[in-house]
Write a protein that holds these residues in place. Structure first.
Motif, mmCIF file in Angstrom:
data_model
loop_
_atom_site.group_PDB
_atom_site.id
_atom_site.type_symbol
_atom_site.label_atom_id
_atom_site.label_comp_id
_atom_site.label_asym_id
_atom_site.label_seq_id
_atom_site.Cartn_x
_atom_site.Cartn_y
_atom_site.Cartn_z
ATOM 1 N N SER A 454 0.828 -1.206 0.000
ATOM 2 C CA SER A 454 0.000 0.000 0.000
ATOM 3 C C SER A 454 0.861 1.254 0.000
ATOM 4 O O SER A 454 0.561 2.225 -0.708
ATOM 5 N N ARG A 530 -10.333 4.221 -6.469
ATOM 6 C CA ARG A 530 -11.035 3.119 -5.815
ATOM 7 C C ARG A 530 -12.462 2.999 -6.330
ATOM 8 O O ARG A 530 -13.046 1.918 -6.323
ATOM 9 N N SER A 547 -9.436 8.495 0.388
ATOM 10 C CA SER A 547 -10.046 7.458 1.216
ATOM 11 C C SER A 547 -10.091 7.863 2.683
ATOM 12 O O SER A 547 -11.018 7.477 3.408
ATOM 13 N N ASP A 580 -7.233 6.363 -3.379
ATOM 14 C CA ASP A 580 -6.436 6.014 -2.210
ATOM 15 C C ASP A 580 -5.526 7.199 -1.874
ATOM 16 O O ASP A 580 -4.765 7.667 -2.726
#
Length: 789
Positions: A454, A530, A547, A580
């Motif tokens: 990530s 996303r 996010s 994100d």
């Protein structure tokens, strides 16, 4: 009868001291792990209520210009407001040899006030004298400064001046400076003047009379202050309303502690399985004696009491070992958590209730674990006890043995495989202990890989090396032209930036976040969508949120209109996408939208991709950019390397992953002890078989190989069982991490590297766990082995 029963239990415990000691150590380890987490949580909770609460943390902060005594007095008289203070915050740069570090300076109207945002003097003079700066203690190491030394501080637009580090102060309201990569400092108004900043305040802070207010209640009070200020012709900017009574990192540490506590409970359950194995072995070794005592008139209650009290005694031994160690580790861990929250634990003691809980669990757990095998054994009829052969009579067990006999293995190896599955309940308990440890270990590894993935994706999408924030917004074209002319710049891009907040139906707005006006076809940003879509050319009302902003505002949905307060002015957008964004609350609009909602196309952020990817080269590039921009009248307020930003994020994230992994290692140790206990019991029960093998010529190496093979089979089965169990563990860890930090991809398959590491680890655990039982088997005299019953 009483003396006979207790002599039997004591003799059995003394005869098999190693086995009993292993169980005590395993239970103590489980108590230490779970107790340390409980002690740390109780300490931090106590400190939060006493230390953090006693500082009277600020309930809200408003940027208001101008500020004067009359307005402060008017705010102080408003219902619901308890205390008011004034503050000024400015950004500066601490200059060291070859490096500049970001500094946040605060000046407050009365630093000695105890009723709002109380600051605790740690070292040196207090309050700060003119020409001095007091550094927040958590920033000292990062700053590289020392008390009594001079440091060079520069505010954008002015020349650096030397200020003496007059001392240290603790401010429990800020996150640790070493973690945030920032230096917090406190100065007087006179020092502000010497720094070239107007010696006036531009922030108003207040606390409330309600001892337990909600965030909405405080926000409504803040908007009443805003309305009053605007009615008097004052300009109101950013409004921040933190969660009342909660430190900025409190939710993260609370979630982490809860997850660790869950693994502590799981470890205790594994320890309970070891107690079941131990009591079952004792009962198996004394089955005939139990039958004889029942035949002579002993009641089931009398027989059960001796073993349950023995289990309680083991619990007392484990508690006596674990309680002080858990308290010591708990204080160390609590000190670390408190350091993360930036307040001390020096004056806090572990609550008595936490110690009593550990004592109760440590004694009750072995008793409860032993209850089932004791009840089962004591309720058997005398005839069944005396006829027991020690071999399972189930058809499934016979089928397993027949299947094993078909394998192309030598008879000693076949005998080892038979022995591994002879006592199926004991086998399953040992396998579950190993599988639980392995699932935790593999799950923590999956989480670590997911976090790294990530972070890689997050920063791979941000394709710039240097981030410069300008003091005054300038035309984007001029900033880019100045930057690309500097040697070493590969790509330059200028973005607009504004402060915004979500508008609520009651007229208030949420906490502030950054809105960035970016080129639709940016060369330094590749958005990771996303949901929804990215911005389009000419779009003036589209907005894409990160996010983290969605996490704090879960009611936002694609396609819905979004009402914002942008720099204090209302603006309407339509939510078109979600990207994100890591832990930062942020939103994006097209650069064409900035002129629509702010009336200009100015930019205050300059993002640069460097040709030289080394840290030293990029720092030198920042120096050249500052010089080039200053020659065109553009002053750099702050500059930061993207590598430093990444390091800060990784420090936050990997710390959480590392602490979760610690619980996996504790469980592996306990699982290894469980395997050692199981093998020790297995060797004990098969003394006569081993004696027969030795009598007919079996060598020590053959006996050693049989024991090690049996343990290896158990370990490999535990390894296999851990793989499917690691999937739900990974899901739980991922969700917990998402609540603490930000969402990471959920691993539905074990990570190959973690699987191989767990295989190597469980193999080593098997060898070590079987070493002592194998040595016992090899040194056992043949005559003694043949006499065993």
């Amino acid at each position: 009868m009483f003396d006979t029963r207790w002599r039997m239990v004591v003799r059995d415990a003394r005869r098999h001291r190693a086995r009993t000691l292993l169980v005590v150590v395993a239970v103590a380890l489980g108590l230490i792990g779970a107790g340390a987490v409980l002690d740390a949580w109780a300490l931090v909770r106590t400190a939060t209520q006493t230390v953090y609460g006693a500082s009277h943390p600020v309930a809200a902060t408003l940027q208001v210009v101008p500020l004067d005594a009359a307005f402060v007095a008017r705010v102080q008289q408003m219902p619901g407001i308890r205390a008011v203070r004034l503050r000024r915050t400015l950004s500066a740069t601490l200059q060291t040899v070859g490096e500049r570090k970001s500094v946040v300076l605060h000046a407050v109207d009365d630093v000695t006030r105890p009723d709002i945002g109380r600051l605790q003097n740690v070292e040196g003079a207090w309050p700060p004298a003119p020409g001095e700066v007091i550094i927040e203690r958590s920033s000292l190491g990062y700053s590289g400064a020392a008390v009594g030394q001079d440091v060079l501080l520069a505010v954008p637009g002015t020349a650096p001046i030397a200020l003496k580090v007059g001392g240290l102060v603790r401010d429990v309201s800020v996150a640790p400076g070493w973690m945030e990569h920032v230096v917090y400092g406190y100065v007087s108004l006179a020092t502000l003047r010497s720094l070239g900043t107007p010696p006036t305040f531009d922030e108003l802070q207040f606390t409330v009379t309600d001892p337990a207010p909600s965030q909405a209640t405080v926000r409504q009070l803040a908007w009443r202050v805003k309305t009053l200020a605007e009615a008097q012709g004052r300009r109101v900017g950013r409004i921040d309303v933190p969660m009342p009574g909660q430190h900025i990192h409190a939710a993260q540490m609370e979630s982490l502690t809860i997850v660790q506590g869950a693994f502590g409970v799981l470890t205790l359950m594994v320890c309970a399985s070891l107690m079941v194995n131990l009591i079952s072995a004792m009962l198996a070794g004394r089955r005939r004696e139990l039958g004889v005592m029942k035949a002579l008139g002993a009641s089931e209650g009398q027989l059960a009491a001796q073993f349950l009290l023995f289990a309680a005694g083991l619990g007392v031994l484990a508690v006596s070992v674990a309680l002080p160690l858990a308290a010591w580790l708990g204080r160390l861990y609590g000190d670390f958590q408190a350091e993360m929250l930036n307040f001390p634990l020096d004056q806090c003691a572990i609550p008595v209730w936490a110690l009593l809980v550990q004592v109760a669990v440590g004694i009750a757990l072995p008793v409860l674990a032993a209850a089932w095998p004791v009840a089962t054994a004591c309720r058997q009829p005398v005839a069944d006890i005396l006829r027991h052969t020690g071999l399972p009579a189930s058809t499934s067990g016979n089928r397993t043995r027949r299947w094993l006999q078909g394998l192309p293995l030598a008879r000693p190896q076949l005998l080892s495989l038979h022995n591994a599955f002879r006592q199926r309940s004991r086998c399953w308990l040992s396998l579950l202990a190993l599988a639980a440890a392995g699932a935790t270990f593999v799950g923590a590894g999956n989480l670590s890989v997911a976090v790294k993935h990530s972070v890689d994706r997050l920063f791979d999408a941000q394709r710039y090396d240097v981030n410069l924030r300008m003091t005054t917004p300038m035309p984007a074209r001029d900033l880019v032209a100045a930057a690309v002319a500097v040697p070493g710049v590969a790509v330059a891009e200028a973005w607009g930036r504004a402060t915004a907040a979500l508008a609520h139906d009651d007229g208030t707005a949420g906490n502030a976040f950054d809105v960035l006006a970016v080129p639709v076809r940016s060369r330094v940003l590749v958005p990771m969508l996303r949901d929804g879509r990215w911005l389009r050319d000419g779009e003036v009302d589209g907005i894409v949120i990160g996010s983290a902003l969605l996490k704090s505002n879960p009611g936002l949905q694609l396609g819905q209109p979004v009402q914002l307060q942008v720099e204090g002015r209302p603006a309407s957008f339509q939510l078109i996408g979600i990207v994100d964004s890591g832990p930062d609350a942020i939103a994006y609009t097209a650069q064409t939208a900035r002129a629509d909602w702010q009336g200009d196309t100015l930019a205050s952020l300059l993002l640069v991709q460097a040709r030289d990817r080394s840290t030293d080269g990029q720092r030198e590039l920042i120096r050249r950019l500052r010089t080039a921009l200053a020659s065109r009248g553009a002053e750099v307020r702050a500059a930061r390397l993207q590598s430093d930003a990444r390091q800060g994020v990784e420090d936050h994230l990997q710390m959480v992953v590392s602490f979760l992994g610690v619980m996996g290692w504790v469980m592996i140790v306990v699982g290894g002890i469980g395997l050692a206990t199981t093998m020790s019991v297995a060797v004990l029960e098969r003394q006569r078989e081993i004696g027969v093998l030795r009598a007919i010529g079996a060598r020590s190496s053959t006996i050693l190989g049989m024991v090690q093979l049996e343990g290896m089979v158990m370990a490999l089965l535990g390894w296999l069982l851990a793989l499917p169990l690691s999937v739900p563990v990974s899901v739980v860890l991922g969700q917990a991490f998402g609540r603490v930090m930000f969402a990471v991809p959920t691993a539905l398959t074990p990570e190959p590297g973690g699987v191989l590491r767990w295989f190597a680890l469980v193999t080593g655990v098997s060898v070590l766990a079987c070493m002592w039982p194998a040595w016992q088997a090899m040194r056992m005299p043949v005559a003694r082995a043949l006499q065993y019953e």
